[in-house]
Design a protein around this motif. Structure first.
Motif, PDB file in Angstrom:
ATOM      1  N   ALA A  70       0.840  -1.196   0.000  1.00 15.78           N
ATOM      2  CA  ALA A  70       0.000   0.000   0.000  1.00 15.78           C
ATOM      3  C   ALA A  70       0.874   1.246   0.000  1.00 15.78           C
ATOM      4  O   ALA A  70       0.584   2.229  -0.689  1.00 15.78           O
ATOM      5  CB  ALA A  70      -0.922  -0.010   1.213  1.00 15.78           C
ATOM      6  N   LEU A  93       1.091   4.353  -2.887  1.00 17.59           N
ATOM      7  CA  LEU A  93       0.808   5.742  -2.541  1.00 17.59           C
ATOM      8  C   LEU A  93       2.010   6.662  -2.697  1.00 17.59           C
ATOM      9  O   LEU A  93       1.892   7.867  -2.517  1.00 17.59           O
ATOM     10  CB  LEU A  93       0.314   5.820  -1.088  1.00 17.59           C
ATOM     11  N   GLY A 147       1.963  10.068  -4.409  1.00 20.71           N
ATOM     12  CA  GLY A 147       1.134  11.113  -3.818  1.00 20.71           C
ATOM     13  C   GLY A 147      -0.078  11.529  -4.623  1.00 20.71           C
ATOM     14  O   GLY A 147      -0.737  12.504  -4.299  1.00 20.71           O
ATOM     15  N   GLY A 187      -2.851   9.606  -5.279  1.00 22.86           N
ATOM     16  CA  GLY A 187      -4.106   8.954  -4.928  1.00 22.86           C
ATOM     17  C   GLY A 187      -4.597   8.037  -6.032  1.00 22.86           C
ATOM     18  O   GLY A 187      -3.806   7.460  -6.766  1.00 22.86           O
ATOM     19  N   THR A 247      -8.410   7.291  -2.172  1.00 22.47           N
ATOM     20  CA  THR A 247      -7.480   6.277  -1.690  1.00 22.47           C
ATOM     21  C   THR A 247      -8.277   5.350  -0.778  1.00 22.47           C
ATOM     22  O   THR A 247      -8.890   5.805   0.189  1.00 22.47           O
ATOM     23  CB  THR A 247      -6.337   6.919  -0.889  1.00 22.47           C
ATOM     24  N   ALA A 262      -7.661   6.690   5.725  1.00 24.11           N
ATOM     25  CA  ALA A 262      -6.882   5.687   5.005  1.00 24.11           C
ATOM     26  C   ALA A 262      -7.776   4.644   4.354  1.00 24.11           C
ATOM     27  O   ALA A 262      -7.417   4.058   3.335  1.00 24.11           O
ATOM     28  CB  ALA A 262      -5.894   5.009   5.960  1.00 24.11           C
ATOM     29  N   HIS A 268      -3.362  17.740  -2.481  1.00 19.79           N
ATOM     30  CA  HIS A 268      -3.032  16.351  -2.160  1.00 19.79           C
ATOM     31  C   HIS A 268      -2.887  16.099  -0.667  1.00 19.79           C
ATOM     32  O   HIS A 268      -2.381  15.065  -0.258  1.00 19.79           O
ATOM     33  CB  HIS A 268      -1.722  15.956  -2.854  1.00 19.79           C
ATOM     34  N   VAL A 283      -4.184  12.744   0.690  1.00 20.48           N
ATOM     35  CA  VAL A 283      -3.343  11.614   0.293  1.00 20.48           C
ATOM     36  C   VAL A 283      -2.009  11.643   1.050  1.00 20.48           C
ATOM     37  O   VAL A 283      -1.514  10.607   1.487  1.00 20.48           O
ATOM     38  CB  VAL A 283      -3.094  11.620  -1.231  1.00 20.48           C
ATOM     39  N   LEU A 289      -0.315   8.854   3.381  1.00 20.91           N
ATOM     40  CA  LEU A 289       1.045   8.387   3.104  1.00 20.91           C
ATOM     41  C   LEU A 289       1.916   8.506   4.345  1.00 20.91           C
ATOM     42  O   LEU A 289       2.707   7.600   4.669  1.00 20.91           O
ATOM     43  CB  LEU A 289       1.649   9.194   1.963  1.00 20.91           C
TER      44      LEU A 289
END
Length: 214
Positions: free
Chosen positions: A91, A95, A98, A100, A128, A163, A202, A205, A209
């Motif tokens: 995962a 990601l 960045g 998504g 995401t 998440a 972002h 996301v 991350l």
């Protein structure tokens, strides 16, 4: 939606194709290896691709590598990865750019058809989406991280739901709190993780991350 399916198990691949067609989608390609996935994504530019993490020849992470390769050539190409086991590092790799538009679900989730299709639609729309079991493992592994330790219990709870791909409204519904309270908590999360206002596009996301990387 126009969808590419990459799965080496004939039974699961055909089952996915049938499920998607019955739900009103068009499967533009159904392939059984990584290179074919990359070719199909570049040729058809689907709304989303469903990809088995482990594919021939070694059945380790060929599907993941192919998905990352496809996204490097077609940035932001939506990918919903399926895996038999929880591999949190996968995962994180998905990601890493960045942008998504990625999801990571356990294959068992496919049997829960409504949940699976909901996740598929959310990834196609740019979300995401991580399997709750992956999120639970990440929380356990990152518990002692100094950055995440600055978050309150409620903020960590909200970050976990982010998440999973939950919207602010969905988070509020799950926790039984107001949308404004969720927005306030998310603002605090962004601040504590060092995500500046000019990262707005972002930031959600990036927060996930940061959660993954610990």
């Amino acid at each position: 939606m126009r969808i590419v399916v990459a799965e080496d198990s004939v039974l699961l691949r055909e089952g996915l194709v049938r499920l998607l067609v019955e739900d009103g989608h068009e499967v533009v390609a159904a392939v059984d290896d990584g290179p074919s996935l990359v070719e199909a994504v570049l040729a058809h530019r689907p709304d989303v691709s469903i990809v088995d993490v482990r594919m021939p020849p070694t059945h380790r992470d060929e599907g993941l590598r192919a998905a990352i390769d496809a996204r490097s050539r077609l940035p932001g190409a939506p990918m919903l990865m399926l895996s038999q086991y929880v591999e949190a590092s996968y995962a994180g790799e998905l990601l890493a750019d960045g942008s998504g538009t990625v999801g990571y679900l356990l294959k068992d989730r496919v049997a829960r058809i409504e949940e699976f299709l909901d996740a598929l639609h959310r990834v196609a729309r740019g979300a995401t989406v991580l399997d709750p079991q992956v999120v639970a493992q990440l929380l356990a592994e990152r518990r002692r991280d100094s950055t995440l330790a600055a978050l309150t219990a409620r903020e960590r709870q909200i970050l976990a739901l982010m998440a999973e791909g939950c919207s602010n409204a969905a988070v509020a519904g799950r926790l039984g709190v107001s949308a404004s309270a969720v927005e306030k908590h998310i603002g605090n999360i962004f601040a504590k993780l060092g995500l500046l206002p000019d990262d707005a596009h972002h930031r959600r996301v990036l927060a996930v991350l940061s959660h993954l990387r610990g």
